[in-house]
Motif scaffolding. Structure first.
Motif: not given
Length: 201
Positions: A19-29, A31-38, A137-142
């Motif tokens: 289910e988290l893989e689905d979220v990542y694929g739909a919204l964050f991937q 937008l080029q969000v690295p998997r480590q950041l997600f 505050t720690k991850e401005s890109y996120l």
């Protein structure tokens, strides 16, 4: 040796539950969000996954505080206003409460102005505002990515509401025109009959 092991640990594949893989694929991937950041965003330190059964309430009008943000992973939920009027429906990969989250601030005691009720069995990912803002505050890109996703979600909700209002107004106008034409038809028939009777007389 220790440094080589550390590097291998850092570059190892990052995997998530289905289910988290689905979220990542739909919204964050996209937008080029690295998997480590997600992984940081959805880690147990900042987020949790919960379930709602059909008919269960996520938020209650004038009772539930707007101190969190929730993303619907699966299922559908209705946004309702008393007396049980459905304003719009929320689907998978949409936020349950993005307008409320965006319009309130940390330490604010704001409450929901609507009810949010599960229309089907639901699974959702939830963040507490304090933890999320600390992470930002720690991850401005996120923070930038999340602000964009939240803003897009709110825009979609506004379009959905506007479309519903337009349809309601269109139905009212169509009914009014139908009644107007119906009465106008009979009025013309009566006028025609009166004119015909007058001419024959």
């Amino acid at each position: 040796m220790a440094q080589a092991l550390y590097i291998m640990y850092q570059i190892r594949p990052v995997r998530f539950s289905k289910e988290l893989e689905d979220v990542y694929g739909a919204l964050f991937q996209p937008l080029q969000v690295p998997r480590q950041l997600f992984r940081k965003l959805v880690s147990f330190e900042f987020a949790q996954v919960f379930s709602l059964e059909k008919g269960e309430t996520y938020a209650m009008q004038n009772m539930t505080r707007t101190d969190r943000l929730a993303l619907l992973i699966s299922g559908t939920a209705n946004v309702m206003q008393q007396p049980r009027c459905v304003l719009h429906t929320i689907g998978a990969f949409q936020f349950l409460d993005s307008p409320e989250f965006e319009s309130s601030t940390l330490g604010n005691d704001s409450k929901f102005q609507v009810d949010i009720v599960a229309a089907t069995p639901c699974r959702y990912l939830i963040w507490q505002r304090s933890g999320l803002e600390y992470l930002f505050t720690k991850e401005s890109y996120l923070a930038t990515v999340m602000n964009y996703i939240i803003a897009r979600d709110i825009t979609d909700k506004l379009y959905s509401l506007n479309d519903k209002v337009f349809k309601i107004v269109s139905n009212i106008v169509n009914r009014f025109l139908t009644l107007f034409l119906f009465h106008s038809y009979f009025f013309l028939l009566l006028c025609y009959r009166d004119i015909k009777d007058f001419i024959l007389w």
